[in-house]
Design a protein around this motif. Structure first.
Motif, PDB file in Angstrom:
ATOM      1  N   PRO A   1      -8.304   0.846  16.413  1.00  0.00           N
ATOM      2  CA  PRO A   1      -8.874   1.577  15.282  1.00  0.00           C
ATOM      3  C   PRO A   1      -8.984   3.068  15.592  1.00  0.00           C
ATOM      4  CG  PRO A   1     -10.174  -0.370  15.799  1.00  0.00           C
ATOM      5  CD  PRO A   1      -9.210  -0.193  16.928  1.00  0.00           C
ATOM      6  N   MET A   2      -8.708   3.902  14.587  1.00  0.00           N
ATOM      7  CA  MET A   2      -8.875   5.347  14.760  1.00  0.00           C
ATOM      8  C   MET A   2     -10.281   5.790  14.393  1.00  0.00           C
ATOM      9  SD  MET A   2      -5.247   7.002  13.512  1.00  0.00           S
ATOM     10  CE  MET A   2      -5.149   6.072  11.999  1.00  0.00           C
ATOM     11  N   HIS A   3     -11.087   4.852  13.869  1.00  0.00           N
ATOM     12  CA  HIS A   3     -12.467   5.133  13.474  1.00  0.00           C
ATOM     13  C   HIS A   3     -12.510   6.118  12.314  1.00  0.00           C
ATOM     14  CE1 HIS A   3     -13.661   2.804  16.950  1.00  0.00           C
ATOM     15  NE2 HIS A   3     -12.933   3.582  17.719  1.00  0.00           N
ATOM     16  N   ILE A   4     -11.760   5.763  11.273  1.00  0.00           N
ATOM     17  CA  ILE A   4     -11.808   6.520  10.038  1.00  0.00           C
ATOM     18  C   ILE A   4     -13.152   6.275   9.346  1.00  0.00           C
ATOM     19  CG2 ILE A   4      -9.314   6.394   9.798  1.00  0.00           C
ATOM     20  CD1 ILE A   4      -9.753   4.171   7.710  1.00  0.00           C
ATOM     21  N   ASP A   5     -13.411   6.992   8.259  1.00  0.00           N
ATOM     22  CA  ASP A   5     -14.713   6.869   7.592  1.00  0.00           C
ATOM     23  C   ASP A   5     -14.687   5.872   6.439  1.00  0.00           C
ATOM     24  OD1 ASP A   5     -13.061   8.484   6.108  1.00  0.00           O
ATOM     25  OD2 ASP A   5     -14.587   9.988   5.636  1.00  0.00           O
ATOM     26  N   ILE A   6     -14.012   4.741   6.655  1.00  0.00           N
ATOM     27  CA  ILE A   6     -13.993   3.631   5.707  1.00  0.00           C
ATOM     28  C   ILE A   6     -14.203   2.349   6.501  1.00  0.00           C
ATOM     29  CG2 ILE A   6     -12.699   2.422   3.904  1.00  0.00           C
ATOM     30  CD1 ILE A   6     -10.908   4.876   3.659  1.00  0.00           C
ATOM     31  N   GLU A   7     -15.060   1.472   6.012  1.00  0.00           N
ATOM     32  CA  GLU A   7     -15.329   0.215   6.704  1.00  0.00           C
ATOM     33  C   GLU A   7     -14.120  -0.714   6.639  1.00  0.00           C
ATOM     34  OE1 GLU A   7     -18.748  -1.515   4.997  1.00  0.00           O
ATOM     35  OE2 GLU A   7     -20.123   0.096   5.601  1.00  0.00           O
ATOM     36  N   GLY A   8     -13.998  -1.564   7.636  1.00  0.00           N
ATOM     37  CA  GLY A   8     -12.989  -2.610   7.608  1.00  0.00           C
ATOM     38  C   GLY A   8     -11.693  -2.266   8.310  1.00  0.00           C
ATOM     39  N   GLU A   9     -11.649  -1.141   9.031  1.00  0.00           N
ATOM     40  CA  GLU A   9     -10.404  -0.760   9.706  1.00  0.00           C
ATOM     41  C   GLU A   9     -10.110  -1.710  10.863  1.00  0.00           C
ATOM     42  OE1 GLU A   9      -8.383   3.037  12.060  1.00  0.00           O
ATOM     43  OE2 GLU A   9     -10.570   2.919  11.799  1.00  0.00           O
TER      44      GLU A   9
ATOM     45  N   VAL B   1       4.062  -6.219  18.532  1.00  0.00           N
ATOM     46  CA  VAL B   1       3.527  -4.951  18.042  1.00  0.00           C
ATOM     47  C   VAL B   1       3.201  -5.081  16.556  1.00  0.00           C
ATOM     48  CG1 VAL B   1       5.865  -4.059  17.611  1.00  0.00           C
ATOM     49  CG2 VAL B   1       3.950  -2.461  17.775  1.00  0.00           C
ATOM     50  N   THR B   2       2.009  -4.658  16.178  1.00  0.00           N
ATOM     51  CA  THR B   2       1.628  -4.575  14.772  1.00  0.00           C
ATOM     52  C   THR B   2       0.848  -3.285  14.542  1.00  0.00           C
ATOM     53  OG1 THR B   2      -0.449  -5.797  15.074  1.00  0.00           O
ATOM     54  CG2 THR B   2       1.508  -7.082  14.451  1.00  0.00           C
ATOM     55  N   CYS B   3       0.942  -2.758  13.339  1.00  0.00           N
ATOM     56  CA  CYS B   3       0.253  -1.520  12.953  1.00  0.00           C
ATOM     57  C   CYS B   3      -0.221  -1.657  11.509  1.00  0.00           C
ATOM     58  CB  CYS B   3       1.180  -0.307  13.037  1.00  0.00           C
ATOM     59  SG  CYS B   3       2.070  -0.079  14.567  1.00  0.00           S
ATOM     60  N   THR B   4      -1.179  -0.845  11.121  1.00  0.00           N
ATOM     61  CA  THR B   4      -1.562  -0.764   9.720  1.00  0.00           C
ATOM     62  C   THR B   4      -0.758   0.347   9.053  1.00  0.00           C
ATOM     63  OG1 THR B   4      -3.337   0.843  10.088  1.00  0.00           O
ATOM     64  CG2 THR B   4      -3.915  -1.501  10.266  1.00  0.00           C
ATOM     65  N   PRO B   5      -0.588   0.285   7.738  1.00  0.00           N
ATOM     66  CA  PRO B   5       0.068   1.386   7.025  1.00  0.00           C
ATOM     67  C   PRO B   5      -0.613   2.733   7.250  1.00  0.00           C
ATOM     68  CG  PRO B   5       0.028  -0.551   5.641  1.00  0.00           C
ATOM     69  CD  PRO B   5      -0.801  -0.886   6.854  1.00  0.00           C
TER      70      PRO B   5
ATOM     71  N   GLN C   1      -5.401  -3.767   2.565  1.00  0.00           N
ATOM     72  CA  GLN C   1      -3.943  -3.748   2.649  1.00  0.00           C
ATOM     73  C   GLN C   1      -3.455  -2.536   3.438  1.00  0.00           C
ATOM     74  OE1 GLN C   1      -1.641  -5.941   1.622  1.00  0.00           O
ATOM     75  NE2 GLN C   1      -3.162  -7.359   0.795  1.00  0.00           N
ATOM     76  N   ALA C   2      -4.204  -1.442   3.383  1.00  0.00           N
ATOM     77  CA  ALA C   2      -3.800  -0.206   4.055  1.00  0.00           C
ATOM     78  C   ALA C   2      -4.429  -0.028   5.424  1.00  0.00           C
ATOM     79  CB  ALA C   2      -4.147   1.004   3.181  1.00  0.00           C
ATOM     80  N   ILE C   3      -5.659  -0.540   5.599  1.00  0.00           N
ATOM     81  CA  ILE C   3      -6.378  -0.229   6.840  1.00  0.00           C
ATOM     82  C   ILE C   3      -6.799  -1.449   7.639  1.00  0.00           C
ATOM     83  CG2 ILE C   3      -7.290   1.855   5.729  1.00  0.00           C
ATOM     84  CD1 ILE C   3     -10.077   0.458   5.776  1.00  0.00           C
ATOM     85  N   GLY C   4      -6.702  -2.634   7.068  1.00  0.00           N
ATOM     86  CA  GLY C   4      -7.253  -3.809   7.742  1.00  0.00           C
ATOM     87  C   GLY C   4      -6.318  -4.982   7.854  1.00  0.00           C
ATOM     88  N   ARG C   5      -5.027  -4.747   7.682  1.00  0.00           N
ATOM     89  CA  ARG C   5      -4.056  -5.842   7.740  1.00  0.00           C
ATOM     90  C   ARG C   5      -2.847  -5.412   8.562  1.00  0.00           C
ATOM     91  NH1 ARG C   5      -0.190  -7.667   3.279  1.00  0.00           N
ATOM     92  NH2 ARG C   5       0.454  -9.731   3.912  1.00  0.00           N
ATOM     93  N   PRO C   6      -2.974  -5.390   9.884  1.00  0.00           N
ATOM     94  CA  PRO C   6      -1.845  -4.965  10.726  1.00  0.00           C
ATOM     95  C   PRO C   6      -0.652  -5.901  10.576  1.00  0.00           C
ATOM     96  CG  PRO C   6      -3.915  -5.023  11.983  1.00  0.00           C
ATOM     97  CD  PRO C   6      -4.162  -5.739  10.687  1.00  0.00           C
TER      98      PRO C   6
ATOM     99  N   SER D   1       0.833  -1.203   0.000  1.00  0.00           N
ATOM    100  CA  SER D   1       0.000   0.000   0.000  1.00  0.00           C
ATOM    101  C   SER D   1       0.867   1.251   0.000  1.00  0.00           C
ATOM    102  CB  SER D   1      -0.918   0.017   1.226  1.00  0.00           C
ATOM    103  OG  SER D   1      -0.151   0.085   2.416  1.00  0.00           O
ATOM    104  N   VAL D   2       0.267   2.321  -0.490  1.00  0.00           N
ATOM    105  CA  VAL D   2       0.834   3.665  -0.413  1.00  0.00           C
ATOM    106  C   VAL D   2      -0.243   4.564   0.168  1.00  0.00           C
ATOM    107  CG1 VAL D   2       1.804   5.617  -1.669  1.00  0.00           C
ATOM    108  CG2 VAL D   2       2.284   3.284  -2.444  1.00  0.00           C
ATOM    109  N   VAL D   3       0.053   5.186   1.300  1.00  0.00           N
ATOM    110  CA  VAL D   3      -0.904   6.067   1.968  1.00  0.00           C
ATOM    111  C   VAL D   3      -0.281   7.451   2.101  1.00  0.00           C
ATOM    112  CG1 VAL D   3      -2.338   6.452   4.014  1.00  0.00           C
ATOM    113  CG2 VAL D   3      -1.786   4.106   3.288  1.00  0.00           C
TER     114      VAL D   3
END
Length: 368
Positions: free
Chosen positions: A177-185, A219-223, A73-78, A47-49
């Motif tokens: 989750p930061m509760h962005i406005d896209i499902e699947g975070e 520790v894991t994070c999303t892009p 890949q960017a928001i749902g795969r830590p 991903s590229v964010v």
């Protein structure tokens, strides 16, 4: 097609990702960045964010997988953040007074503890913090993180130490989750006391979990979270929750959020990230305008994952970027060059001839 119409229909070009994107209203995505990001990711998984630090608007959310584009890949795969996470470690350690900018750690090809050997690439030794960030010294961050967790003078227990550490990370938008406005975070993992006490039934200490100091292990994070981490550093301690709707009236995305990090900690970390580009692990994107960045190389089965976070310019930043490529090798191999191209296109409006040639070369590279 006018810009507004293009933005209104942009979700339609994100392939499989579009089902998880909001359908109503114009999006904040910048088409030229999205097109470049998708082009660079051809034949790769990752991903590229990109985010506008001033307002939290998502400028690019390019993804690819064997099945095509997929926003997960960017928001749902830590995944493990690798050395990009060392920026957050440094900010926490400085704020807690565990270290100072002048704290040095000796490193000769890594560190050994019993049967465990953690390697580090060759660099001068000993290093202070800015140089440790620039050279991405594993030993420096393993040892200082372990010293915080084992400090029985500052903290009554290891549980208190790790809880304190975790609270800093959460304030930077990590661990949930930061509760962005896209499902699947998804939120990812930040080791806390309860988790560690369950996992290590026979007890644990700073050395048990010292891998976390270099962004591996517990520790894991999303892009997306890593890009937001870059935003918090670019802004010297604050961020807006990332969002993809233009002209939002939702207070969730209009409320400025402050990290727990002490203001004076940011200067040293930013200088270390600038030094990484000037004469450290990210010199491949050295330019006439000041980019601040941090590479990450993540060990896992098969080839390493390649990661990078950064922002530009150093002062009055206009864009923050994270790139994560599965099995892409060192952070400087793929992730950093890709981020450099995204930054150049956004700041300059076009790629130079040399950068266009680099973009073509990257887009042709296939990673199984």
């Amino acid at each position: 097609m006018c810009c507004r119409t293009l933005l209104l229909t942009w979700a339609g070009v994100l392939g499989a990702s579009a089902q998880n994107l909001p359908k109503d209203g114009p999006l904040t995505i910048r088409p030229m960045l999205q097109q470049l990001g998708e082009r660079l990711l051809k034949g790769k998984t990752g991903s590229v964010v990109a985010i506008n630090p001033a307002n939290g608007e998502i400028l690019c959310l390019a993804t690819n997988s064997p099945q095509g584009s997929d926003v997960r890949q960017a928001i749902g795969r830590p995944q493990a953040p690798g050395s990009t996470f060392k920026t957050a470690q440094a900010l926490t350690l400085l704020s807690e007074g565990v270290i100072t900018p002048q704290t040095t750690v000796a490193c000769v090809d890594g560190v050994t503890d019993g049967n465990i050997k953690v390697r580090c690439h060759k660099h001068p030794s000993p290093l202070a913090l800015k140089e440790a960030l620039a050279q991405s010294c594993n030993t420096w961050f393993l040892m200082t993180f372990a010293s915080m967790i084992n400090d029985d003078f500052m903290y009554e227990s290891k549980d208190e130490a790790i809880t304190t550490w975790r609270s800093y990370m959460q304030s930077m938008g990590l661990g949930g989750p930061m509760h962005i406005d896209i499902e699947g975070e998804q939120g990812g993992l930040l080791a806390g006391a309860d988790y560690l006490n369950r996992r290590y039934k026979n007890g644990w200490d700073g050395k048990t979990i010292w891998w976390t100091g270099m962004g591996q292990g517990d520790v894991t994070c999303t892009p997306l979270q890593l890009c937001n981490l870059a935003v918090t550093i670019a802004n010297r301690g604050w961020y807006y929750i990332p969002h993809i709707h233009q002209n939002t009236t939702n207070n969730r995305y209009l409320t400025k959020r402050q990290t727990k990090v002490k203001a004076e900690a940011y200067g040293t970390v930013i200088e270390g990230m600038r030094m990484a580009v000037e004469k450290g692990t990210a010199t491949c994107i050295k330019t006439s305008y000041p980019i601040c960045g941090k590479t990450g190389t993540i060990e896992n089965p098969g080839a390493d994952n390649s990661a990078f976070i950064g922002f530009a310019p150093k002062d009055n930043p206009k864009i923050a970027v994270s790139v994560y490529v599965d099995h892409g090798g060192f952070g400087a191999d793929l992730a950093a060059p890709m981020a450099g191209l995204i930054i150049e296109l956004y700041l300059k409006g076009k790629l130079s001839a040399a950068s266009e040639a680099r973009a073509k070369s990257i887009s042709k590279r296939k990673i199984p």
